[in-house]
Design an enzyme around this catalytic site. Structure first.
Site, PDB file in Angstrom:
ATOM      1  N   ALA A  21      10.094  18.631  23.775  1.00  0.00           N
ATOM      2  CA  ALA A  21      11.112  19.437  24.453  1.00  0.00           C
ATOM      3  C   ALA A  21      10.396  20.487  25.285  1.00  0.00           C
ATOM      4  CB  ALA A  21      12.037  20.095  23.440  1.00  0.00           C
ATOM      5  N   SER A  22      11.034  20.839  26.399  1.00  0.00           N
ATOM      6  CA  SER A  22      10.442  21.855  27.259  1.00  0.00           C
ATOM      7  C   SER A  22      11.553  22.677  27.891  1.00  0.00           C
ATOM      8  CB  SER A  22       9.580  21.198  28.343  1.00  0.00           C
ATOM      9  OG  SER A  22       8.877  22.179  29.067  1.00  0.00           O
ATOM     10  N   ALA A  23      11.309  23.964  28.043  1.00  0.00           N
ATOM     11  CA  ALA A  23      12.270  24.866  28.670  1.00  0.00           C
ATOM     12  C   ALA A  23      11.508  25.874  29.505  1.00  0.00           C
ATOM     13  CB  ALA A  23      13.111  25.550  27.594  1.00  0.00           C
ATOM     14  N   ASP A  83      23.524  29.976  19.458  1.00  0.00           N
ATOM     15  CA  ASP A  83      23.202  28.997  20.506  1.00  0.00           C
ATOM     16  C   ASP A  83      23.487  27.587  19.972  1.00  0.00           C
ATOM     17  OD1 ASP A  83      22.349  27.978  22.908  1.00  0.00           O
ATOM     18  OD2 ASP A  83      20.217  28.290  22.538  1.00  0.00           O
ATOM     19  N   GLN A 107       7.376  25.228  25.415  1.00  0.00           N
ATOM     20  CA  GLN A 107       7.591  23.821  25.095  1.00  0.00           C
ATOM     21  C   GLN A 107       7.251  23.574  23.638  1.00  0.00           C
ATOM     22  OE1 GLN A 107       5.105  22.618  28.316  1.00  0.00           O
ATOM     23  NE2 GLN A 107       3.452  21.954  26.960  1.00  0.00           N
TER      24      GLN A 107
END
Length: 198
Positions: A9-11, A164, A15
């Site tokens: 996953a990366s944001a 969230d 990551q």
């Protein structure tokens, strides 16, 4: 023992990589992007300047752009503090320690810093992937009921809420246990606020 270079996953902030500890336990390692603090600070400075300009225009005044950017800045700065996320993670883990229907990944504290967060790896199906859940024979209504009960408990009993809850942060684990991820954004409700909601 092993560290997967390819992120799962990366944001914007960082990551997440899978890894295996020396004792064989699978973990995930959340790492901040290089130089992200400087980039965020520069971007926030630009946004603050634009907000001040926007606040001078009548059509934008009702949106309170300066206050909006200030709130965004607070949120982004919190996201940069992995120590805060580790504390939140630990508090939620304690909160649900005796609940057999909810699992919060354990923080691996010796491998956590202000820019690296290491925690137990959770294997599950995203709560939004109803076709895979159905294929796995999951009681979707039962899981939905437990999710609602879990949030009601957080709001009314604990006053500490995972804020969230998008599908990527909620997994259904083996045994129809709910797995919670990502503890950057949390809400705190005073006892008075909880009484007012009731």
């Amino acid at each position: 023992r092993a560290f997967d270079d390819e992120p799962i996953a990366s944001a914007a902030i960082g990551q997440v990589h899978r890894a295996v500890r020396q004792d064989g336990r699978q973990v995930v390692v959340k790492v901040q992007h290089a130089d992200i603090e400087r980039i965020v600070a520069n971007d926030l400075e630009i946004l603050a300047g634009l907000a001040q300009l926007a606040a001078k225009l009548e059509e934008f005044k009702p949106y309170r752009p300066v206050e909006m950017v200030a709130e965004l800045a607070r949120t982004l700065r919190r996201e940069l503090e992995f120590g805060r996320e580790e504390r939140n993670l630990t508090q939620f883990a304690g909160m649900f320690e005796h609940d057999t229907h909810v699992h919060v990944p354990a923080a691996i504290t010796p491998f956590c810093t202000s820019r690296v967060l290491t925690m137990e790896y959770l294997e599950g199906i995203k709560v939004s992937d109803t076709s895979r859940l159905a294929e796995a024979g999951v009681d979707i209504e039962g899981v939905a009921r437990r999710l609602a009960e879990m949030y009601l408990r957080m709001i009314f009993q604990e006053g500490f809420v995972h804020a969230d809850p998008h599908p990527g942060n909620i997994l259904v684990l083996r045994g129809e246990v709910i797995g919670l991820l990502d503890f950057v954004m949390v809400g705190r409700l005073s006892e008075r606020s909880r009484e007012d909601i009731e």
